[in-house]
Design a protein around this motif. Sequence first.
Motif, PDB file in Angstrom:
ATOM      1  N   LYS A  48     -20.165  37.494  14.730  1.00 19.22           N
ATOM      2  CA  LYS A  48     -20.876  37.934  13.533  1.00 19.22           C
ATOM      3  C   LYS A  48     -21.684  36.817  12.888  1.00 19.22           C
ATOM      4  N   SER A  49     -21.523  35.606  13.412  1.00 21.66           N
ATOM      5  CA  SER A  49     -22.219  34.462  12.846  1.00 21.66           C
ATOM      6  C   SER A  49     -21.895  34.299  11.357  1.00 21.66           C
ATOM      7  N   GLN A  50     -20.617  34.413  11.054  1.00 17.44           N
ATOM      8  CA  GLN A  50     -20.162  34.274   9.671  1.00 17.44           C
ATOM      9  C   GLN A  50     -19.029  33.261   9.600  1.00 17.44           C
ATOM     10  N   PRO A  51     -18.752  32.753   8.393  1.00 15.88           N
ATOM     11  CA  PRO A  51     -17.759  31.672   8.298  1.00 15.88           C
ATOM     12  C   PRO A  51     -16.397  32.027   8.902  1.00 15.88           C
ATOM     13  N   ILE A  52     -15.864  31.111   9.698  1.00 14.67           N
ATOM     14  CA  ILE A  52     -14.520  31.265  10.253  1.00 14.67           C
ATOM     15  C   ILE A  52     -13.535  31.400   9.108  1.00 14.67           C
ATOM     16  N   CYS A  53     -13.697  30.525   8.122  1.00 20.06           N
ATOM     17  CA  CYS A  53     -12.830  30.538   6.937  1.00 20.06           C
ATOM     18  C   CYS A  53     -13.731  30.628   5.706  1.00 20.06           C
ATOM     19  N   GLN A  54     -13.262  31.379   4.702  1.00 19.15           N
ATOM     20  CA  GLN A  54     -14.091  31.533   3.497  1.00 19.15           C
ATOM     21  C   GLN A  54     -14.242  30.236   2.730  1.00 19.15           C
ATOM     22  N   ASP A  55     -13.276  29.320   2.891  1.00 19.97           N
ATOM     23  CA  ASP A  55     -13.442  28.010   2.259  1.00 19.97           C
ATOM     24  C   ASP A  55     -14.268  27.150   3.210  1.00 19.97           C
ATOM     25  N   THR A  56     -15.559  27.110   2.962  1.00 26.44           N
ATOM     26  CA  THR A  56     -16.441  26.366   3.860  1.00 26.44           C
ATOM     27  C   THR A  56     -16.423  24.872   3.526  1.00 26.44           C
ATOM     28  N   GLY A  57     -15.577  24.500   2.596  1.00 26.94           N
ATOM     29  CA  GLY A  57     -15.148  23.115   2.486  1.00 26.94           C
ATOM     30  C   GLY A  57     -16.089  22.103   1.880  1.00 26.94           C
ATOM     31  N   SER A  58     -15.614  20.862   1.926  1.00 23.50           N
ATOM     32  CA  SER A  58     -16.483  19.726   1.603  1.00 23.50           C
ATOM     33  C   SER A  58     -17.435  19.568   2.780  1.00 23.50           C
ATOM     34  N   ILE A  59     -18.684  19.283   2.466  1.00 29.39           N
ATOM     35  CA  ILE A  59     -19.704  19.201   3.510  1.00 29.39           C
ATOM     36  C   ILE A  59     -19.934  17.728   3.814  1.00 29.39           C
ATOM     37  N   ALA A  70     -10.625  34.371   7.883  1.00 27.74           N
ATOM     38  CA  ALA A  70     -11.499  35.018   6.904  1.00 27.74           C
ATOM     39  C   ALA A  70     -12.215  36.242   7.446  1.00 27.74           C
ATOM     40  N   GLN A  71     -12.539  36.230   8.733  1.00 25.56           N
ATOM     41  CA  GLN A  71     -13.297  37.355   9.296  1.00 25.56           C
ATOM     42  C   GLN A  71     -12.415  38.552   9.571  1.00 25.56           C
ATOM     43  N   VAL A  72     -11.262  38.311  10.187  1.00 25.89           N
ATOM     44  CA  VAL A  72     -10.328  39.409  10.453  1.00 25.89           C
ATOM     45  C   VAL A  72      -9.968  40.076   9.131  1.00 25.89           C
ATOM     46  N   LEU A  73      -9.736  39.261   8.111  1.00 22.80           N
ATOM     47  CA  LEU A  73      -9.316  39.822   6.834  1.00 22.80           C
ATOM     48  C   LEU A  73     -10.473  40.489   6.097  1.00 22.80           C
ATOM     49  N   ALA A  74     -11.681  39.935   6.235  1.00 29.34           N
ATOM     50  CA  ALA A  74     -12.842  40.576   5.599  1.00 29.34           C
ATOM     51  C   ALA A  74     -13.086  41.961   6.192  1.00 29.34           C
ATOM     52  N   GLU A  75     -12.794  42.118   7.489  1.00 27.58           N
ATOM     53  CA  GLU A  75     -12.954  43.432   8.133  1.00 27.58           C
ATOM     54  C   GLU A  75     -12.019  44.467   7.512  1.00 27.58           C
ATOM     55  N   CYS A  76     -10.921  43.986   6.930  1.00 31.38           N
ATOM     56  CA  CYS A  76      -9.951  44.897   6.309  1.00 31.38           C
ATOM     57  C   CYS A  76     -10.344  45.259   4.882  1.00 31.38           C
ATOM     58  N   VAL A  77     -11.378  44.596   4.353  1.00 29.24           N
ATOM     59  CA  VAL A  77     -11.849  44.949   3.008  1.00 29.24           C
ATOM     60  C   VAL A  77     -12.887  46.050   3.172  1.00 29.24           C
ATOM     61  N   THR A  78     -12.536  47.254   2.762  1.00 34.44           N
ATOM     62  CA  THR A  78     -13.432  48.382   3.033  1.00 34.44           C
ATOM     63  C   THR A  78     -14.457  48.579   1.922  1.00 34.44           C
ATOM     64  N   ARG A  79     -14.160  48.032   0.709  1.00 36.97           N
ATOM     65  CA  ARG A  79     -15.086  48.286  -0.399  1.00 36.97           C
ATOM     66  C   ARG A  79     -14.836  47.296  -1.526  1.00 36.97           C
ATOM     67  N   VAL A  80     -15.925  46.885  -2.164  1.00 29.22           N
ATOM     68  CA  VAL A  80     -15.787  46.141  -3.417  1.00 29.22           C
ATOM     69  C   VAL A  80     -15.864  47.169  -4.536  1.00 29.22           C
ATOM     70  N   ILE A  81     -14.745  47.368  -5.241  1.00 28.00           N
ATOM     71  CA  ILE A  81     -14.715  48.388  -6.292  1.00 28.00           C
ATOM     72  C   ILE A  81     -15.429  47.867  -7.538  1.00 28.00           C
ATOM     73  N   ILE A 117      -5.492  34.520  14.503  1.00 26.41           N
ATOM     74  CA  ILE A 117      -6.385  33.352  14.497  1.00 26.41           C
ATOM     75  C   ILE A 117      -7.379  33.441  15.662  1.00 26.41           C
ATOM     76  N   GLU A 118      -6.883  33.779  16.831  1.00 24.12           N
ATOM     77  CA  GLU A 118      -7.725  33.880  18.020  1.00 24.12           C
ATOM     78  C   GLU A 118      -8.786  34.971  17.830  1.00 24.12           C
ATOM     79  N   ARG A 119      -8.351  36.112  17.285  1.00 26.73           N
ATOM     80  CA  ARG A 119      -9.289  37.211  17.050  1.00 26.73           C
ATOM     81  C   ARG A 119     -10.333  36.791  16.011  1.00 26.73           C
ATOM     82  N   ASN A 120      -9.874  36.034  15.025  1.00 24.27           N
ATOM     83  CA  ASN A 120     -10.781  35.576  13.970  1.00 24.27           C
ATOM     84  C   ASN A 120     -11.873  34.666  14.526  1.00 24.27           C
ATOM     85  N   ILE A 121     -11.484  33.797  15.447  1.00 23.36           N
ATOM     86  CA  ILE A 121     -12.453  32.879  16.057  1.00 23.36           C
ATOM     87  C   ILE A 121     -13.541  33.670  16.787  1.00 23.36           C
ATOM     88  N   GLU A 122     -13.122  34.672  17.539  1.00 22.38           N
ATOM     89  CA  GLU A 122     -14.076  35.508  18.284  1.00 22.38           C
ATOM     90  C   GLU A 122     -15.008  36.260  17.338  1.00 22.38           C
TER      91      GLU A 122
END
Lengths: 191, 292
Positions: free
Chosen positions: B57-68, A129-140, B47-52
């Motif tokens: 950035k202290s943001q979700p690894i995956c956008q689906d933060t799932g069942s809690i 999600a983070q690598v891909l979010a970095e590729c989103v440059t703008r919310v149109i 995947i490895e870059r995403n983990i780092e």
Amino acid sequence: MIALEFPFTEEKVRALKVGDEVALSGRVFTGRDAVHKYLHEGGKLPEGVSFQDGIIYHCGPVVLKDENGEWKVTAAGPTTSIREEPYQWQIIRDFGVRGVIGKGGMGPKTLEACREHGCVYLHGIGGAAQVLAECVTRVINVHMLEEFGSPEAIWELEVKDFPVVVTMDSHGNSLHADVFKSSSEALAARV
Amino acid sequence: MNALTESLIELIRRTSAEIPDDVQRAILTALENEKKGTIAESALKIIERNIELAKQKSQPICQDTGSILFYIDCPVGLDQIEFADAARAAVKQATKVGYLRQNSVDSLTGKNDGTNLGPGAPAFHFHQHRGDKISVRLVLKGGGCENVGAQYSLPNTKLNANRDLDGCRKVILDAIVQAQGKGCGPGILGICIGGDRATGYNHSKEQLLRMLDDTNPNPELAALEADIVKTANELGIGPMGFGGNTTLLGAKIGAANRVPASYFVSVSYMCWAYRRQGCELNQNGEIQNWLY
């Protein structure tokens, strides 16, 4: 890495083959379960939105408003695509979609629609999600936010060098079908 | 806001943004084991870059933060109602600041009120003990991997699986083949042999609280775990189902008693974005140490 840039014409899409790694740039629309069901049932796209020669991204992003009131995508990986298998072929046919980004691949109906109408399935890296979010440059823009809620809304995003792999092409090939077959055979030899 | 709520917000943040060390080590090993220049290797690099990036950035690894899913080991006498209230306040706040996606939907109306609170959400599993420690473990389990979980009732004629460990092996391996691509592999399996349908799944999820590199105290189950991982990695499913050498990072199997008429094997699939963290709290609700 092959660069694929807006507009996503049939010619560009037809040139892609299973296994190609692609860096995608331009405008994409998110659309997942609620949007697909809605369009399948005859729902209309909001005024000013067109999927013609466009890309649908199976994604429910995390989007926050920053201090200036601007939308900011903070996490945006693909969701599992197979849930849209009952609807996707029709949306490719009726709305002129050229690319579907998701994960896990799709089935024979979608593969046939890709072949017939000139569309490809582009596999994102699930969970990244983070690598891909970095590729989103703008919310149109965002559409149908009220009706569907944030993860299910149609987010119109501008992306730059968004990494995907072609796993279903417009020539009838599917990496998913191939791996499923070979892994099932490998399993049969081990039980 | 009380100390307990603040501690739980930090637990949620850390669970959502930071993969545990044992999982990261396993992913690095998987990356080393893939052939250079393949799409499987590319996937693991991302995947490895995403983990780092998520950690930084202290943001979700995956956008689906799932069942809690909260698992709380607590002394006799802990006020569970008060604890759950604090946890709900923490979930609401963590959602507001983006550690969690607005991810909880009313199943009847389809409405998402954006708080992540509602019937069954978040889920709490309290276990009392005689000691004085409070430990809280949290699992955020995404929908993609949850959807490919499977429960088999043995015997299963189609898979030629009988009511024995070989039958268990057959259905577990079938679950792996069926899950390919969809569950964001390489994955980790939590498995329960036995129980009823509800306790079986619950027990399978609790297996996911174990460290990846631990050894099952039951030698038969330890052998089955090792065999499942080895065999799965020979199937060529690979990261994201792209083909490749690593399909599973681990398999953890437990057993629960069953009634004579039933024999369930419950398989919970966890994606590579294996978000589990835990901490011990002091009497004031402050974090004392981390568990993973």
